[in-house]
Design an enzyme around this catalytic site. Structure first.
Site, PDB file in Angstrom:
ATOM      1  N   ASP A  38     -16.378  -9.573  -2.592  1.00  0.00           N
ATOM      2  CA  ASP A  38     -16.121  -9.333  -1.173  1.00  0.00           C
ATOM      3  C   ASP A  38     -17.455  -9.127  -0.465  1.00  0.00           C
ATOM      4  O   ASP A  38     -18.325  -8.421  -0.987  1.00  0.00           O
ATOM      5  CB  ASP A  38     -15.231  -8.091  -1.001  1.00  0.00           C
ATOM      6  CG  ASP A  38     -14.505  -8.101   0.335  1.00  0.00           C
ATOM      7  OD1 ASP A  38     -13.280  -8.351   0.343  1.00  0.00           O
ATOM      8  OD2 ASP A  38     -15.169  -7.899   1.372  1.00  0.00           O
ATOM      9  N   ARG A 161       3.810 -12.241  -2.255  1.00  0.00           N
ATOM     10  CA  ARG A 161       5.045 -11.841  -1.586  1.00  0.00           C
ATOM     11  C   ARG A 161       5.301 -10.346  -1.650  1.00  0.00           C
ATOM     12  O   ARG A 161       6.342  -9.871  -1.198  1.00  0.00           O
ATOM     13  CB  ARG A 161       6.216 -12.600  -2.213  1.00  0.00           C
ATOM     14  CG  ARG A 161       5.864 -14.078  -2.346  1.00  0.00           C
ATOM     15  CD  ARG A 161       7.005 -14.971  -2.568  1.00  0.00           C
ATOM     16  NE  ARG A 161       7.763 -14.704  -3.767  1.00  0.00           N
ATOM     17  CZ  ARG A 161       9.005 -15.144  -3.955  1.00  0.00           C
ATOM     18  NH1 ARG A 161       9.584 -15.836  -3.013  1.00  0.00           N
ATOM     19  NH2 ARG A 161       9.642 -14.892  -5.069  1.00  0.00           N
ATOM     20  N   LYS A 214       6.374 -19.310   1.652  1.00  0.00           N
ATOM     21  CA  LYS A 214       5.895 -17.996   2.110  1.00  0.00           C
ATOM     22  C   LYS A 214       6.157 -17.824   3.612  1.00  0.00           C
ATOM     23  O   LYS A 214       6.605 -16.769   4.086  1.00  0.00           O
ATOM     24  CB  LYS A 214       4.391 -17.874   1.807  1.00  0.00           C
ATOM     25  CG  LYS A 214       3.704 -16.669   2.416  1.00  0.00           C
ATOM     26  CD  LYS A 214       4.182 -15.373   1.810  1.00  0.00           C
ATOM     27  CE  LYS A 214       3.721 -14.189   2.652  1.00  0.00           C
ATOM     28  NZ  LYS A 214       4.238 -12.931   2.153  1.00  0.00           N
ATOM     29  N   ASN A 218       8.685 -15.043   5.635  1.00  0.00           N
ATOM     30  CA  ASN A 218       8.305 -14.112   6.701  1.00  0.00           C
ATOM     31  C   ASN A 218       8.985 -14.411   8.035  1.00  0.00           C
ATOM     32  O   ASN A 218       9.286 -13.490   8.787  1.00  0.00           O
ATOM     33  CB  ASN A 218       6.778 -14.042   6.839  1.00  0.00           C
ATOM     34  CG  ASN A 218       6.204 -13.095   5.797  1.00  0.00           C
ATOM     35  OD1 ASN A 218       6.955 -12.451   5.068  1.00  0.00           O
ATOM     36  ND2 ASN A 218       4.890 -13.010   5.702  1.00  0.00           N
ATOM     37  N   GLY A 269       5.335  -4.383  12.686  1.00  0.00           N
ATOM     38  CA  GLY A 269       3.866  -4.451  12.674  1.00  0.00           C
ATOM     39  C   GLY A 269       3.366  -5.026  11.376  1.00  0.00           C
ATOM     40  O   GLY A 269       4.096  -5.729  10.664  1.00  0.00           O
ATOM     41  N   CYS A 272       1.195  -9.355   8.295  1.00  0.00           N
ATOM     42  CA  CYS A 272       1.853 -10.645   8.022  1.00  0.00           C
ATOM     43  C   CYS A 272       2.926 -11.029   9.031  1.00  0.00           C
ATOM     44  O   CYS A 272       2.893 -12.124   9.584  1.00  0.00           O
ATOM     45  CB  CYS A 272       2.445 -10.609   6.617  1.00  0.00           C
ATOM     46  SG  CYS A 272       1.171 -10.445   5.366  1.00  0.00           S
ATOM     47  N   ARG A 343      -2.390  -1.532  10.696  1.00  0.00           N
ATOM     48  CA  ARG A 343      -2.714  -2.847  11.255  1.00  0.00           C
ATOM     49  C   ARG A 343      -1.551  -3.369  12.105  1.00  0.00           C
ATOM     50  O   ARG A 343      -0.428  -3.450  11.638  1.00  0.00           O
ATOM     51  CB  ARG A 343      -3.054  -3.827  10.124  1.00  0.00           C
ATOM     52  CG  ARG A 343      -4.376  -3.489   9.472  1.00  0.00           C
ATOM     53  CD  ARG A 343      -4.785  -4.513   8.456  1.00  0.00           C
ATOM     54  NE  ARG A 343      -3.961  -4.481   7.265  1.00  0.00           N
ATOM     55  CZ  ARG A 343      -4.132  -5.311   6.234  1.00  0.00           C
ATOM     56  NH1 ARG A 343      -5.070  -6.230   6.258  1.00  0.00           N
ATOM     57  NH2 ARG A 343      -3.364  -5.221   5.178  1.00  0.00           N
ATOM     58  N   ARG A 426      13.241   4.728  13.367  1.00  0.00           N
ATOM     59  CA  ARG A 426      13.205   4.080  12.054  1.00  0.00           C
ATOM     60  C   ARG A 426      14.497   4.257  11.264  1.00  0.00           C
ATOM     61  O   ARG A 426      14.483   4.104  10.035  1.00  0.00           O
ATOM     62  CB  ARG A 426      12.022   4.630  11.238  1.00  0.00           C
ATOM     63  CG  ARG A 426      10.677   4.185  11.770  1.00  0.00           C
ATOM     64  CD  ARG A 426      10.461   2.682  11.575  1.00  0.00           C
ATOM     65  NE  ARG A 426       9.348   2.188  12.363  1.00  0.00           N
ATOM     66  CZ  ARG A 426       9.293   0.972  12.901  1.00  0.00           C
ATOM     67  NH1 ARG A 426      10.291   0.127  12.762  1.00  0.00           N
ATOM     68  NH2 ARG A 426       8.260   0.581  13.591  1.00  0.00           N
TER      69      ARG A 426
HETATM   70  N1  LIG Z   1      -1.106  -7.329   3.459  1.00  0.00           N
HETATM   71  C1  LIG Z   1       0.010  -7.794   2.941  1.00  0.00           C
HETATM   72  O1  LIG Z   1       0.966  -7.041   2.753  1.00  0.00           O
HETATM   73  C2  LIG Z   1       0.138  -9.245   2.532  1.00  0.00           C
HETATM   74  C3  LIG Z   1       1.300  -9.631   1.871  1.00  0.00           C
HETATM   75  C4  LIG Z   1       1.419 -10.961   1.489  1.00  0.00           C
HETATM   76  C5  LIG Z   1       0.425 -11.875   1.795  1.00  0.00           C
HETATM   77  N2  LIG Z   1      -0.689 -11.474   2.454  1.00  0.00           N
HETATM   78  C6  LIG Z   1      -1.724 -12.476   2.746  1.00  0.00           C
HETATM   79  O2  LIG Z   1      -2.785 -12.258   1.830  1.00  0.00           O
HETATM   80  C7  LIG Z   1      -4.051 -12.532   2.464  1.00  0.00           C
HETATM   81  C8  LIG Z   1      -4.953 -11.318   2.372  1.00  0.00           C
HETATM   82  O3  LIG Z   1      -4.352 -10.235   3.055  1.00  0.00           O
HETATM   83  P1  LIG Z   1      -4.968  -8.768   2.973  1.00  0.00           P
HETATM   84  O4  LIG Z   1      -3.950  -7.872   3.590  1.00  0.00           O
HETATM   85  O5  LIG Z   1      -5.447  -8.478   1.614  1.00  0.00           O
HETATM   86  O6  LIG Z   1      -6.221  -8.944   3.951  1.00  0.00           O
HETATM   87  P2  LIG Z   1      -7.557  -8.030   3.981  1.00  0.00           P
HETATM   88  O7  LIG Z   1      -8.174  -8.274   5.299  1.00  0.00           O
HETATM   89  O8  LIG Z   1      -7.226  -6.635   3.556  1.00  0.00           O
HETATM   90  O9  LIG Z   1      -8.469  -8.658   2.828  1.00  0.00           O
HETATM   91  C9  LIG Z   1      -9.217  -9.826   2.967  1.00  0.00           C
HETATM   92  C10 LIG Z   1     -10.566  -9.549   2.335  1.00  0.00           C
HETATM   93  O10 LIG Z   1     -11.293 -10.775   2.261  1.00  0.00           O
HETATM   94  C11 LIG Z   1     -12.672 -10.478   2.484  1.00  0.00           C
HETATM   95  N3  LIG Z   1     -13.366 -11.713   2.858  1.00  0.00           N
HETATM   96  C12 LIG Z   1     -13.506 -12.283   4.063  1.00  0.00           C
HETATM   97  N4  LIG Z   1     -14.194 -13.434   3.971  1.00  0.00           N
HETATM   98  C13 LIG Z   1     -14.504 -13.591   2.677  1.00  0.00           C
HETATM   99  C14 LIG Z   1     -15.186 -14.565   1.944  1.00  0.00           C
HETATM  100  N5  LIG Z   1     -15.688 -15.656   2.531  1.00  0.00           N
HETATM  101  N6  LIG Z   1     -15.350 -14.397   0.611  1.00  0.00           N
HETATM  102  C15 LIG Z   1     -14.844 -13.320  -0.020  1.00  0.00           C
HETATM  103  N7  LIG Z   1     -14.164 -12.368   0.629  1.00  0.00           N
HETATM  104  C16 LIG Z   1     -13.989 -12.490   1.953  1.00  0.00           C
HETATM  105  C17 LIG Z   1     -12.634  -9.428   3.565  1.00  0.00           C
HETATM  106  O11 LIG Z   1     -13.833  -8.687   3.628  1.00  0.00           O
HETATM  107  C18 LIG Z   1     -11.438  -8.583   3.133  1.00  0.00           C
HETATM  108  O12 LIG Z   1     -11.822  -7.508   2.316  1.00  0.00           O
HETATM  109  C19 LIG Z   1      -3.709 -12.963   3.878  1.00  0.00           C
HETATM  110  O13 LIG Z   1      -3.625 -14.347   3.945  1.00  0.00           O
HETATM  111  C20 LIG Z   1      -2.335 -12.365   4.121  1.00  0.00           C
HETATM  112  O14 LIG Z   1      -1.605 -13.087   5.086  1.00  0.00           O
HETATM  113  C21 LIG Z   1      -0.866 -10.179   2.809  1.00  0.00           C
END
Ligand SMILES: NC(=O)c1ccc[n+]([C@@H]2O[C@H](COP(=O)([O-])OP(=O)(O)OC[C@H]3O[C@@H](n4cnc5c(N)ncnc54)[C@H](O)[C@@H]3O)[C@@H](O)[C@H]2O)c1
Length: 449
Positions: A38, A161, A214, A218, A269, A272, A343, A426
């Site tokens: 990261d 998921r 996916k 959602n 909220g 996703c 978020r 809620r």
């Molecule tokens: N949060 C959820 O509950 C959830 C559930 C299912 C799917 N998703 C999907 O999963 C993905 C990630 O979600 P998240 O909640 O973990 O997001 P997040 O923002 O918490 O994590 C993303 C991470 O990627 C890092 N990053 C950015 N650019 C980068 C790069 N070039 N190389 C390496 N790291 C890099 C960021 O610094 C960050 O820490 C998204 O596409 C989201 O839609 C999220």
């Protein structure tokens, strides 16, 4: 698992945010040697101490255990990709201009992976992306150095998921959907997950089908909540209990399952559900379709914070109290119960509307850090629930945290003003609790009840 990492398969996780850390910690616990990559240096620093600032039940322990066993680390350098047997990409895909997915993180991460790709590696994308990303965007980037997907390396999409608050349990139990850029990649990805997690794996015919599944999930969830919210609004007007109505409606068998209307509430909220329906809408436009369901789901759910604030105003007015100058205790600002994630929380909209109308708002959320709370509102944040409730004209539940649900009703009635309003955004309180509140002279109102 023992502490030896010798001979274990190595996994690089590109994007060590919420999803990356949850997956990484579990895979380390399953015996893999995991390196999170990261660009944020604080991620490397935290993990080096065996810690994480991500709130997720069970995650802190797993991270500490993985780091202590020498199976989990984080770095800002992409070089760990070179040593990995498996590369997982879990970078963010936020909403961009015109509701298009912002693909910048996917592109930059893929460029970095491409430079370090090795023969025999399995590369899997888990970030939510529009259909075609794996096959048409990622594959050409990864093949730039001459290695071929399906032959020299394997490339697949496996949607993530899991739901926040239950991430660890769900990651270890939910069926995994995989779709490879070619059938060989589908097989390699499916084999990995079966072996790694011992869960059911669904092999789809293409990566784009997996990507679309996916988005379909959602859109379904957001639209279903919107349906529940509109039923609730109607029940409000007609003096019915929407929860009773929905519970009865859900007993009807339909297709292979039952009708399953979800729970109405003070807004949707999170990272996703607030963006993925818009991705679907954007996709429709690209293909000459004006899809209505994503617009309906998003606009109904985006309207709920204002609806909630108006419900507080109207309930107070009915009992001769003005919202202007009223003390309103907000219980919970996380977008989801029993998480600290703010978020895109709808709580921000409700609080803003209440304060605009002159309410004196005080916030309590034991799950959210002071820094994160500041990003939602500058209304005063109090640590003690007693302090929040003391002298309240209205108590508004915006996150159904256990601490709120189990707080004794008599104590709430003692602290709040006599005849105070409790607005449950809620559907957190049981019928029994609601009856008890009314007995104690409190006024109760829910979304649709
Ligand atoms: N949060 C959820 O509950 C959830 C559930 C299912 C799917 N998703 C999907 O999963 C993905 C990630 O979600 P998240 O909640 O973990 O997001 P997040 O923002 O918490 O994590 C993303 C991470 O990627 C890092 N990053 C950015 N650019 C980068 C790069 N070039 N190389 C390496 N790291 C890099 C960021 O610094 C960050 O820490 C998204 O596409 C989201 O839609 C999220």
């Amino acid at each position: 698992m023992g502490s030896s990492s010798e001979g274990s398969r190595r996994i690089a996780i590109v994007g060590f945010g919420y999803i990356g850390t949850c997956i990484g910690a579990v895979l380390a616990d399953r015996g893999f040697v995991v390196t999170g990559i990261d660009p944020r240096p604080e991620v490397e620093q935290e993990i080096a101490k065996g810690a994480t600032s991500i709130h997720e039940p069970g995650l802190k322990d797993l991270v500490a255990k993985g780091v202590a066993a020498g199976r989990l680390k984080a770095t800002t350098s992409y070089d760990a990709v070179r040593e990995a047997d498996v590369v997982l990409v879990t970078v963010g895909t936020p909403l961009g201009a015109d509701h298009a997915p912002d693909m910048a993180q996917i592109l930059s991460a893929s460029e970095q992976v491409a430079k370090r790709l090795r023969r025999g590696q399995l590369v899997m994308y888990k970030s939510t992306v529009p259909p075609g990303t794996t096959e048409d965007v990622v594959r050409p980037l990864l093949e730039k150095q001459g290695l071929r997907s399906g032959v020299d390396f394997f490339l697949a999409f496996c949607p993530e998921r899991l739901a926040e608050g239950r991430a660890i349990v769900e990651f270890l139990s939910l069926p995994i959907v995989v779709g490879g850029a070619e059938p060989e990649s589908t097989r390699a990805a499916a084999e990995f997950w079966r072996e790694a997690l011992d869960v059911r794996v669904l092999e789809l015919s293409t990566a784009r089908a997996a990507e679309m599944s996916k988005l379909a999930d959602n859109l379904f969830i957001d639209l279903n909540v919107a349906l529940a919210n509109e039923i609730a609004m109607l029940c409000d007007r007609m003096g019915m209990d929407a929860m009773e109505v929905i519970e009865a409606a859900n007993t009807l068998p339909k297709g292979t399952h039952h009708v399953n209307i979800l729970v109405p509430g003070a807004g949707v909220g999170g990272y996703c559900l607030t963006k993925d329906p818009w991705f679907v809408h954007w996709l429709g436009q690209r293909h000459g379709l004006d899809l209505r369901t994503p617009v309906a789901s998003r606009s109904v759910n985006d309207g709920m914070p204002a609806y909630t604030a108006a419900a507080v105003r109207d309930e107070l007015a009915q009992h001769g109290r003005a919202l202007k100058g009223a003390r309103v205790a907000i219980l919970g600002i996380a977008f989801k119960s029993n998480t600290g994630d703010v978020r895109f929380t709808p709580a921000g909209g409700t609080i803003h509307a209440l304060r605009q109308a002159g309410a004196d708002v005080v916030v309590c959320d034991p799950w959210v850090s002071a820094r994160d709370a500041k990003a939602v509102t500058d209304a005063p944040l109090v640590a003690s629930l007693d302090d929040a409730l003391r002298g309240a004209d209205a108590v508004v539940v915006l996150a159904g945290h256990t601490e709120f649900r189990t707080f004794p009703t008599p104590r709430l009635a003692e602290l709040a003003k006599p005849g105070a309003l409790v607005l449950d955004g809620r559907a957190m309180y049981t019928k029994l609790q609601i009856a008890e509140m009314r007995k104690l002279g409190l006024r109760f109102r829910g979304i649709g009840r």
